[in-house]
Design a protein around this motif. Sequence first.
Motif, mmCIF file in Angstrom:
data_model
loop_
_atom_site.group_PDB
_atom_site.id
_atom_site.type_symbol
_atom_site.label_atom_id
_atom_site.label_comp_id
_atom_site.label_asym_id
_atom_site.label_seq_id
_atom_site.Cartn_x
_atom_site.Cartn_y
_atom_site.Cartn_z
ATOM 1 N N ARG A 1 0.837 -1.198 0.000
ATOM 2 C CA ARG A 1 0.000 0.000 0.000
ATOM 3 C C ARG A 1 0.873 1.249 0.000
ATOM 4 O O ARG A 1 1.883 1.289 0.694
ATOM 5 N N GLN A 2 0.463 2.227 -0.752
ATOM 6 C CA GLN A 2 1.144 3.519 -0.767
ATOM 7 C C GLN A 2 0.433 4.410 0.244
ATOM 8 O O GLN A 2 -0.749 4.714 0.088
ATOM 9 N N ALA A 3 1.142 4.793 1.303
ATOM 10 C CA ALA A 3 0.522 5.511 2.414
ATOM 11 C C ALA A 3 0.704 7.023 2.319
ATOM 12 O O ALA A 3 0.342 7.737 3.232
ATOM 13 N N GLY A 4 1.281 7.473 1.283
ATOM 14 C CA GLY A 4 1.538 8.903 1.118
ATOM 15 C C GLY A 4 2.314 9.093 -0.164
ATOM 16 O O GLY A 4 1.841 8.727 -1.223
ATOM 17 N N GLY A 5 3.524 9.585 -0.016
ATOM 18 C CA GLY A 5 4.376 9.775 -1.183
ATOM 19 C C GLY A 5 4.754 8.465 -1.846
ATOM 20 O O GLY A 5 4.499 7.372 -1.326
ATOM 21 N N ARG A 6 5.359 8.588 -2.983
ATOM 22 C CA ARG A 6 5.738 7.437 -3.818
ATOM 23 C C ARG A 6 6.576 6.400 -3.071
ATOM 24 O O ARG A 6 6.490 5.208 -3.335
ATOM 25 N N ASP A 7 7.393 6.859 -2.134
ATOM 26 C CA ASP A 7 8.286 5.957 -1.406
ATOM 27 C C ASP A 7 7.766 5.568 -0.026
ATOM 28 O O ASP A 7 8.481 4.950 0.747
ATOM 29 N N ILE A 8 6.542 5.933 0.279
ATOM 30 C CA ILE A 8 5.964 5.608 1.588
ATOM 31 C C ILE A 8 5.075 4.380 1.411
ATOM 32 O O ILE A 8 3.885 4.477 1.146
ATOM 33 N N LEU A 9 5.724 3.220 1.546
ATOM 34 C CA LEU A 9 5.068 1.943 1.241
ATOM 35 C C LEU A 9 5.008 1.069 2.485
ATOM 36 O O LEU A 9 5.958 1.017 3.269
ATOM 37 N N GLU A 10 3.898 0.361 2.607
ATOM 38 C CA GLU A 10 3.711 -0.516 3.756
ATOM 39 C C GLU A 10 2.749 -1.651 3.394
ATOM 40 O O GLU A 10 2.036 -1.573 2.399
ATOM 41 N N TYR A 11 2.812 -2.683 4.202
ATOM 42 C CA TYR A 11 1.819 -3.744 4.118
ATOM 43 C C TYR A 11 0.748 -3.468 5.167
ATOM 44 O O TYR A 11 1.060 -2.953 6.242
#
Length: 120
Positions: free
Chosen positions: A78-88
């Motif tokens: 999941r993208q939680a904000g910017g392009r590099d802010i990724l999480e499960y």
Amino acid sequence: MRTTTLWRPTGPEELALVAASGWLAWPPRLPDQPIFYPVLSEDYAILIARDWNVPASGAGYVTRFDVRTDYLDNYEVRQAGGRDILEYWIPAEDLAEFNHQIVGTIEVVRRFPDDAPIPG
């Protein structure tokens, strides 16, 4: 077996529960925490630990751990904000199985402030 390295920013209370597990598992979610959010970059974890956990609880920690990739393939990144802010987003009811898919131990790789005690 392929693994994926994940990071988790955390505060001292959650980290104490991880230490109590022998550094093998994340504690169950609280009723108001329906999702467990491990993140895909150390930089993002640092940002949360330093800028959110420290003001909220006096200390912030960045942990690193490996999870079986074939298990993580069941979940979307999941993208939680910017392009590099990724999480499960791991549902709370899946956390016990998620913990079984951790390979090795959960380790603290950063702490804020630098002299914050590590439990256990």
